[in-house]
Write a protein that holds these residues in place. Structure first.
Motif, PDB file in Angstrom:
ATOM      1  N   THR A   1      18.521 -11.897   2.085  1.00  0.00           N
ATOM      2  CA  THR A   1      19.074 -13.196   1.683  1.00  0.00           C
ATOM      3  C   THR A   1      19.152 -14.129   2.889  1.00  0.00           C
ATOM      4  O   THR A   1      18.736 -15.297   2.810  1.00  0.00           O
ATOM      5  CB  THR A   1      20.481 -13.013   1.066  1.00  0.00           C
ATOM      6  OG1 THR A   1      20.412 -12.005   0.066  1.00  0.00           O
ATOM      7  CG2 THR A   1      20.978 -14.297   0.448  1.00  0.00           C
TER       8      THR A   1
ATOM      9  N   LYS B   1      28.765 -11.259  -1.604  1.00  0.00           N
ATOM     10  CA  LYS B   1      27.784 -11.385  -0.512  1.00  0.00           C
ATOM     11  C   LYS B   1      26.958 -12.666  -0.675  1.00  0.00           C
ATOM     12  O   LYS B   1      26.775 -13.422   0.274  1.00  0.00           O
ATOM     13  CB  LYS B   1      26.885 -10.136  -0.496  1.00  0.00           C
ATOM     14  CG  LYS B   1      25.844 -10.115   0.608  1.00  0.00           C
ATOM     15  CD  LYS B   1      25.439  -8.700   0.956  1.00  0.00           C
ATOM     16  CE  LYS B   1      24.509  -8.059  -0.064  1.00  0.00           C
ATOM     17  NZ  LYS B   1      23.146  -8.624  -0.054  1.00  0.00           N
ATOM     18  N   SER B   2      26.454 -12.906  -1.877  1.00  0.00           N
ATOM     19  CA  SER B   2      25.611 -14.088  -2.094  1.00  0.00           C
ATOM     20  C   SER B   2      26.381 -15.370  -1.793  1.00  0.00           C
ATOM     21  O   SER B   2      25.858 -16.290  -1.154  1.00  0.00           O
ATOM     22  CB  SER B   2      25.144 -14.137  -3.561  1.00  0.00           C
ATOM     23  OG  SER B   2      24.289 -13.069  -3.828  1.00  0.00           O
TER      24      SER B   2
ATOM     25  N   LYS C   1      13.278  -4.158  -2.919  1.00  0.00           N
ATOM     26  CA  LYS C   1      14.623  -4.402  -2.370  1.00  0.00           C
ATOM     27  C   LYS C   1      14.739  -3.692  -1.011  1.00  0.00           C
ATOM     28  O   LYS C   1      13.731  -3.353  -0.409  1.00  0.00           O
ATOM     29  CB  LYS C   1      15.682  -3.910  -3.367  1.00  0.00           C
ATOM     30  CG  LYS C   1      15.687  -4.703  -4.679  1.00  0.00           C
ATOM     31  CD  LYS C   1      16.074  -6.140  -4.463  1.00  0.00           C
ATOM     32  CE  LYS C   1      16.058  -6.927  -5.759  1.00  0.00           C
ATOM     33  NZ  LYS C   1      16.271  -8.361  -5.541  1.00  0.00           N
TER      34      LYS C   1
ATOM     35  N   ARG D   1      20.805 -15.876 -10.511  1.00  0.00           N
ATOM     36  CA  ARG D   1      22.147 -16.279 -10.063  1.00  0.00           C
ATOM     37  C   ARG D   1      22.125 -17.728  -9.591  1.00  0.00           C
ATOM     38  O   ARG D   1      21.182 -18.157  -8.899  1.00  0.00           O
ATOM     39  CB  ARG D   1      22.686 -15.318  -8.999  1.00  0.00           C
ATOM     40  CG  ARG D   1      21.944 -15.313  -7.700  1.00  0.00           C
ATOM     41  CD  ARG D   1      22.399 -14.155  -6.814  1.00  0.00           C
ATOM     42  NE  ARG D   1      21.963 -12.876  -7.374  1.00  0.00           N
ATOM     43  CZ  ARG D   1      22.379 -11.681  -6.995  1.00  0.00           C
ATOM     44  NH1 ARG D   1      23.280 -11.574  -6.039  1.00  0.00           N
ATOM     45  NH2 ARG D   1      21.922 -10.591  -7.549  1.00  0.00           N
TER      46      ARG D   1
ATOM     47  N   VAL E   1      20.556  -7.221 -11.176  1.00  0.00           N
ATOM     48  CA  VAL E   1      19.401  -6.661 -10.459  1.00  0.00           C
ATOM     49  C   VAL E   1      19.821  -5.679  -9.360  1.00  0.00           C
ATOM     50  O   VAL E   1      19.131  -4.697  -9.101  1.00  0.00           O
ATOM     51  CB  VAL E   1      18.487  -7.800  -9.935  1.00  0.00           C
ATOM     52  CG1 VAL E   1      19.172  -8.604  -8.834  1.00  0.00           C
ATOM     53  CG2 VAL E   1      17.141  -7.273  -9.486  1.00  0.00           C
ATOM     54  N   ASP E   2      20.987  -5.899  -8.742  1.00  0.00           N
ATOM     55  CA  ASP E   2      21.424  -5.003  -7.659  1.00  0.00           C
ATOM     56  C   ASP E   2      22.226  -3.807  -8.166  1.00  0.00           C
ATOM     57  O   ASP E   2      22.604  -2.930  -7.383  1.00  0.00           O
ATOM     58  CB  ASP E   2      22.287  -5.782  -6.657  1.00  0.00           C
ATOM     59  CG  ASP E   2      21.454  -6.785  -5.862  1.00  0.00           C
ATOM     60  OD1 ASP E   2      20.247  -6.547  -5.682  1.00  0.00           O
ATOM     61  OD2 ASP E   2      22.022  -7.809  -5.433  1.00  0.00           O
TER      62      ASP E   2
ATOM     63  N   ARG F   1      25.936 -18.271   1.430  1.00  0.00           N
ATOM     64  CA  ARG F   1      25.742 -19.694   1.112  1.00  0.00           C
ATOM     65  C   ARG F   1      26.871 -20.537   1.696  1.00  0.00           C
ATOM     66  O   ARG F   1      26.637 -21.648   2.198  1.00  0.00           O
ATOM     67  CB  ARG F   1      25.643 -19.867  -0.406  1.00  0.00           C
ATOM     68  CG  ARG F   1      24.292 -19.336  -0.946  1.00  0.00           C
ATOM     69  CD  ARG F   1      24.347 -19.076  -2.440  1.00  0.00           C
ATOM     70  NE  ARG F   1      23.052 -18.737  -3.019  1.00  0.00           N
ATOM     71  CZ  ARG F   1      22.478 -17.534  -2.977  1.00  0.00           C
ATOM     72  NH1 ARG F   1      23.065 -16.537  -2.336  1.00  0.00           N
ATOM     73  NH2 ARG F   1      21.311 -17.321  -3.559  1.00  0.00           N
TER      74      ARG F   1
ATOM     75  N   ALA G   1      11.330 -13.690 -10.844  1.00  0.00           N
ATOM     76  CA  ALA G   1      12.718 -14.109 -11.067  1.00  0.00           C
ATOM     77  C   ALA G   1      13.494 -13.781  -9.795  1.00  0.00           C
ATOM     78  O   ALA G   1      13.944 -12.663  -9.607  1.00  0.00           O
ATOM     79  CB  ALA G   1      13.300 -13.359 -12.262  1.00  0.00           C
ATOM     80  N   SER G   2      13.622 -14.758  -8.899  1.00  0.00           N
ATOM     81  CA  SER G   2      14.297 -14.510  -7.623  1.00  0.00           C
ATOM     82  C   SER G   2      15.167 -15.689  -7.212  1.00  0.00           C
ATOM     83  O   SER G   2      14.671 -16.801  -6.980  1.00  0.00           O
ATOM     84  CB  SER G   2      13.260 -14.234  -6.523  1.00  0.00           C
ATOM     85  OG  SER G   2      13.887 -14.315  -5.259  1.00  0.00           O
ATOM     86  N   ALA G   3      16.469 -15.420  -7.107  1.00  0.00           N
ATOM     87  CA  ALA G   3      17.399 -16.462  -6.657  1.00  0.00           C
ATOM     88  C   ALA G   3      17.154 -16.803  -5.198  1.00  0.00           C
ATOM     89  O   ALA G   3      17.444 -17.916  -4.760  1.00  0.00           O
ATOM     90  CB  ALA G   3      18.832 -15.990  -6.849  1.00  0.00           C
TER      91      ALA G   3
ATOM     92  N   ARG H   1      15.417 -15.257   3.803  1.00  0.00           N
ATOM     93  CA  ARG H   1      14.683 -16.167   2.911  1.00  0.00           C
ATOM     94  C   ARG H   1      15.389 -17.513   2.791  1.00  0.00           C
ATOM     95  O   ARG H   1      14.729 -18.558   2.762  1.00  0.00           O
ATOM     96  CB  ARG H   1      14.487 -15.486   1.558  1.00  0.00           C
ATOM     97  CG  ARG H   1      13.614 -14.216   1.704  1.00  0.00           C
ATOM     98  CD  ARG H   1      13.139 -13.707   0.368  1.00  0.00           C
ATOM     99  NE  ARG H   1      12.284 -12.532   0.504  1.00  0.00           N
ATOM    100  CZ  ARG H   1      12.591 -11.306   0.053  1.00  0.00           C
ATOM    101  NH1 ARG H   1      13.742 -11.094  -0.560  1.00  0.00           N
ATOM    102  NH2 ARG H   1      11.744 -10.308   0.201  1.00  0.00           N
TER     103      ARG H   1
HETATM  104  C1  S3P Z   1      20.394 -12.526  -3.852  1.00  0.00           C
HETATM  105  C2  S3P Z   1      19.404 -12.457  -4.785  1.00  0.00           C
HETATM  106  C3  S3P Z   1      18.810 -11.189  -5.253  1.00  0.00           C
HETATM  107  C4  S3P Z   1      19.652  -9.986  -4.859  1.00  0.00           C
HETATM  108  C5  S3P Z   1      20.154 -10.070  -3.450  1.00  0.00           C
HETATM  109  C6  S3P Z   1      20.976 -11.330  -3.233  1.00  0.00           C
HETATM  110  C7  S3P Z   1      20.896 -13.857  -3.448  1.00  0.00           C
HETATM  111  O1  S3P Z   1      17.525 -11.056  -4.656  1.00  0.00           O
HETATM  112  O2  S3P Z   1      18.920  -8.794  -5.030  1.00  0.00           O
HETATM  113  O3  S3P Z   1      20.958  -8.938  -3.146  1.00  0.00           O
HETATM  114  O4  S3P Z   1      21.958 -13.924  -2.812  1.00  0.00           O
HETATM  115  O5  S3P Z   1      20.248 -14.856  -3.777  1.00  0.00           O
HETATM  116  P1  S3P Z   1      16.210 -11.721  -5.324  1.00  0.00           P
HETATM  117  O6  S3P Z   1      16.446 -13.153  -5.382  1.00  0.00           O
HETATM  118  O7  S3P Z   1      15.096 -11.394  -4.400  1.00  0.00           O
HETATM  119  O8  S3P Z   1      16.108 -11.059  -6.650  1.00  0.00           O
END
Ligand code: S3P
Length: 439
Positions: free
Chosen positions: A96, A22-23, A347, A195, A319-320, A27, A167-169, A99
């Protein structure tokens, strides 16, 4: 709302392939939409969250098409040339998409309104609003910094150095994406690594991204204004989706299942380590690279699990995966202690309280703390299951629905789930694959 009951299952066997990450899928669509020229994406996750990103990129002027063989073809609008969307950007359930898009738009002279479903509209956006405001964008958010939210981007924006307070990607990526169209060097300091798909993939699309370590912290610098060139992306399978099958095969006696093509980026693979710590039998077959990411087929066989104390240092890399780890803990022998999980409260649902309630309803022994759950397992016995028409409340959270479906496989009376529709946000064929693996 589709109600469904998941009941004790036959062994999971054979080979399955989980959908694309998914991530990485989000992207790939976004960066291809910023490049000038044609990018082709294969293995894209066609879940609702990713489709929300695709729809938003179209509204911003990119051409995004799906070919008959499942390849997605994107003709980018070009960085700096995004169009102002005529309607609100509906982000559905996807944090995702929201943000990262806020980051993209913050450094364009564009006004856009972001909306989402009830779950997304309760989630905190101040974590991106704050750094993006420092770069010059302005926001009108709903009370508490939530959606609906109007963003007014600015060009040229101001480069910043931003130390992540959580700590948030997603926050890291929002700042880096804003930095793409900002003259100068934008830096993000990560006290704890999250990540790194954004850094990896942006380099592939031709951006200048530098990663260094300073006093034990990761520093990521992006040089703007960037020129992105198109590229072909192969999306590996999602370890977060594979996790449901790793746990299911671990806890259902007789199982011997191969999950093919699982992404094992070290910033994502914490669940494999945590399950092994609990005694799981997971073998990595044919390690290889797909789309610049480490990948392997995972062979998982039923094994008696033991409770464990999970090191909070590995939280960002899984984290997920905590909802399904809690399910493994509920049928393990002994006690599992988890800490450092404050982020789970923001979440798609508050995953600590939602999972504590769900597991208790199914007969598990669970204590909820501020920053984690303590779970006393059954020692390999099935959970009781839900009774008297009671149903697990999933609160529009796909991972609660899938984790509790897995709990149903190791239950005496089955686990009834109030709403399985949210599963389609990240794993549309989850139920079909589960049936296939256990028939
Ligand atoms: C994600 C980052 C994580 C994760 C989300 C996907 C991403 O969130 O929980 O499902 O794709 O960057 P956070 O960055 O808020 O921890």
């Amino acid at each position: 709302m589709p109600i469904q009951t998941f009941t004790s299952s036959r062994a999971l066997t054979g080979r399955i392939r989980v959908p694309g990450d998914k991530s990485i899928s989000h992207r790939a669509l976004m960066f291809a939409g910023l490049a000038v020229g044609t990018s082709r994406i294969s293995g894209l996750l066609e879940g609702e969250d990713v489709l929300a990103s695709a729809a938003a990129m179209r509204q911003l002027g990119a051409q995004v098409e799906r070919e008959a063989d499942g390849t997605w073809v994107v003709n980018g609008a070009g960085l700096g040339s995004l169009l102002e969307p005529k309607q609100a950007l509906d982000m559905g359930n996807s944090g995702t998409s929201t943000r990262l898009m806020m980051g993209l738009l913050a450094s364009h002279s564009i006004t856009a309104t972001f909306t989402g479903d009830a779950s997304l509209s309760g989630r905190p956006m101040n974590r991106v609003i704050e750094p993006l405001s420092q770069m010059g964008a302005s926001f009108e958010a709903s009370s508490g910094g939530t959606l609906p939210c109007m963003l007014r981007g600015v060009s040229p924006a101001v480069p910043i150095t931003y130390r992540l307070p959580v700590a948030s990607a997603q926050v890291k990526s929002a700042v880096l994406l804003a930095g793409l169209n900002t003259p100068g060097i934008t830096r993000v300091i990560e006290p704890v690594a999250t990540r790194d798909h954004t850094e990896r993939m942006l380099t592939g699309f031709g951006a200048t991204v530098e990663v260094s370590e300073e006093s034990g912290e990761r520093v990521i610098s992006i040089h703007g204004e960037a020129d992105l060139k198109p590229m072909d992306v192969v999306v590996p399978g999602d370890p977060s989706s594979a996790a449901f099958f790793l746990v299911a095969a671990s806890i259902v006696p007789g199982s011997d299942l191969v999950v093919e093509n699982v992404g094992l980026n070290p910033t994502r693979a914490g669940i494999v380590h945590a399950l092994r710590q609990m005694g799981a039998d997971i073998e990595e077959l044919f390690p290889r690279e797909v789309g610049g990411e480490p990948v392997a087929d995972l062979r998982v066989r039923h094994a008696p699990l033991k409770g464990a104390e999970i090191d909070p240092a590995i939280v960002p890399s899984m984290v997920d995966e905590f909802p399904v780890l809690f399910v493994a803990a509920a049928v393990a022998e002994g006690t599992t202690v988890t800490t450092g999980l404050e982020e789970l409260r923001v979440k798609e649902s508050d995953r600590l309280s939602t999972m504590a309630d769900a597991l208790k309803l199914a007969g598990a022994h669970v204590a909820e703390h501020e920053d984690g759950l303590t779970i006393i397992g059954t020692g390999g016995e099935p959970l009781r299951g839900t009774q008297d028409g009671a149903k697990v409340v999933t609160k529009l959270d796909h991972r609660i629905a899938m984790a509790m479906a897995v709990a149903g496989l190791a239950s005496r009376d089955g686990v009834a789930i109030d709403d399985t529709a949210p599963i389609a946000t990240s794993f549309p064929d989850f139920t079909d694959l589960l049936e296939r693996a256990s028939s």
